[in-house]
Design an enzyme around this catalytic site. Structure first.
Site, mmCIF file in Angstrom:
data_model
loop_
_atom_site.group_PDB
_atom_site.id
_atom_site.type_symbol
_atom_site.label_atom_id
_atom_site.label_comp_id
_atom_site.label_asym_id
_atom_site.label_seq_id
_atom_site.Cartn_x
_atom_site.Cartn_y
_atom_site.Cartn_z
ATOM 1 N N GLU A 37 -5.966 27.366 6.791
ATOM 2 C CA GLU A 37 -4.790 27.135 7.636
ATOM 3 C C GLU A 37 -4.823 28.101 8.823
ATOM 4 O OE1 GLU A 37 -0.171 26.389 6.608
ATOM 5 O OE2 GLU A 37 -1.035 28.167 5.703
ATOM 6 N N GLY A 70 8.470 3.388 4.327
ATOM 7 C CA GLY A 70 7.839 2.080 4.297
ATOM 8 C C GLY A 70 6.522 2.064 3.537
ATOM 9 N N GLU A 85 -6.466 30.026 3.353
ATOM 10 C CA GLU A 85 -7.819 30.165 3.892
ATOM 11 C C GLU A 85 -8.172 29.074 4.908
ATOM 12 O OE1 GLU A 85 -11.849 29.524 1.695
ATOM 13 O OE2 GLU A 85 -11.134 31.537 1.194
ATOM 14 N N GLU A 136 0.869 -1.173 0.000
ATOM 15 C CA GLU A 136 0.000 0.000 0.000
ATOM 16 C C GLU A 136 0.904 1.219 0.000
ATOM 17 O OE1 GLU A 136 -2.136 -0.788 3.576
ATOM 18 O OE2 GLU A 136 -3.406 -2.296 2.623
ATOM 19 N N ARG A 182 -3.261 19.470 14.442
ATOM 20 C CA ARG A 182 -3.092 18.407 13.453
ATOM 21 C C ARG A 182 -4.180 17.366 13.666
ATOM 22 N NH1 ARG A 182 -0.517 20.299 9.216
ATOM 23 N NH2 ARG A 182 1.636 20.926 9.634
ATOM 24 N N ALA A 193 6.379 25.045 7.482
ATOM 25 C CA ALA A 193 6.498 24.004 6.462
ATOM 26 C C ALA A 193 5.277 24.033 5.564
ATOM 27 C CB ALA A 193 6.635 22.634 7.123
ATOM 28 N N GLU A 206 6.716 10.631 0.241
ATOM 29 C CA GLU A 206 6.874 12.039 0.597
ATOM 30 C C GLU A 206 8.325 12.337 0.945
ATOM 31 O OE1 GLU A 206 5.223 15.477 3.633
ATOM 32 O OE2 GLU A 206 5.148 13.397 4.281
#
Length: 180
Positions: free
Chosen positions: A141, A116, A139, A39, A65, A77, A120
């Site tokens: 964030e 794994g 907008e 996957e 988050r 970031a 990214e």
């Protein structure tokens, strides 16, 4: 190097395509001749910025988050746009999230976040010669800029107020640079 460890993709099925990521399942031939499934999350990549002010304070942003269901402090970031140069993205993200503009950016490193199951890659830069300005977040964030000393940043790692790899790596880089 490592060719004898490679897995050959026999079939690939896209399961999900979102705004940021794609998820696919790969049928693979293993080095021992057997087959398995993998996957895989495809991500466009991101940048992260170590920014230290003239007052020797690290610039962080508090951000909720959803995947963690908590707010953590992180270095500025953001995601790369299609075809965007990582260094230019670093300038943009720093200014959007903190209001700081940098005279220059120096690449520290690049790294895979979770090799794994995801492709990214994050490009980590150090911002040089900061000039303060206006925060211009996206907008959807919501961030809160904070500035901390090195000792405070190290304590934030211990208390898990800083709890992500890119920020911990940046703080460790800053610590090593100060010691060297």
């Amino acid at each position: 190097m490592g060719d004898h460890l490679q897995e050959k993709t026999l079939n690939k099925e896209k399961i999900f395509e979102g705004r940021i990521i794609e998820l696919s399942v790969h049928d693979v031939a293993l080095p021992n001749g057997k087959e398995s499934k993998r996957e895989i999350i495809n991500h466009p990549g991101a940048v992260a910025v170590l920014a230290v002010t003239k007052e020797n304070k690290l610039v962080l942003v508090n951000q909720f988050r959803k995947a963690l269901e908590k707010t953590i402090a992180e270095i500025p970031a953001g995601k790369l746009e299609a075809g965007e140069d990582p260094k230019q993205c670093a300038f943009r993200e720093l200014e959007e999230e903190t209001g700081y503009a940098a005279e220059s950016m120096e690449k520290i490193a690049s790294f895979y976040t979770s090799p794994g199951f995801a492709d990214e890659i994050v490009y980590l830069y150090e911002a040089k010669e900061l000039q303060s300005g206006e925060v211009k977040t996206d907008e959807d964030e919501f961030v809160e800029k904070i500035e901390v000393t090195l000792d405070e940043a190290l304590e934030m790692i211990k208390t898990e107020a800083v709890h992500d790899a890119k920020t911990i790596l940046a703080i460790q880089h800053w610590l090593l640079k100060k010691q060297g």
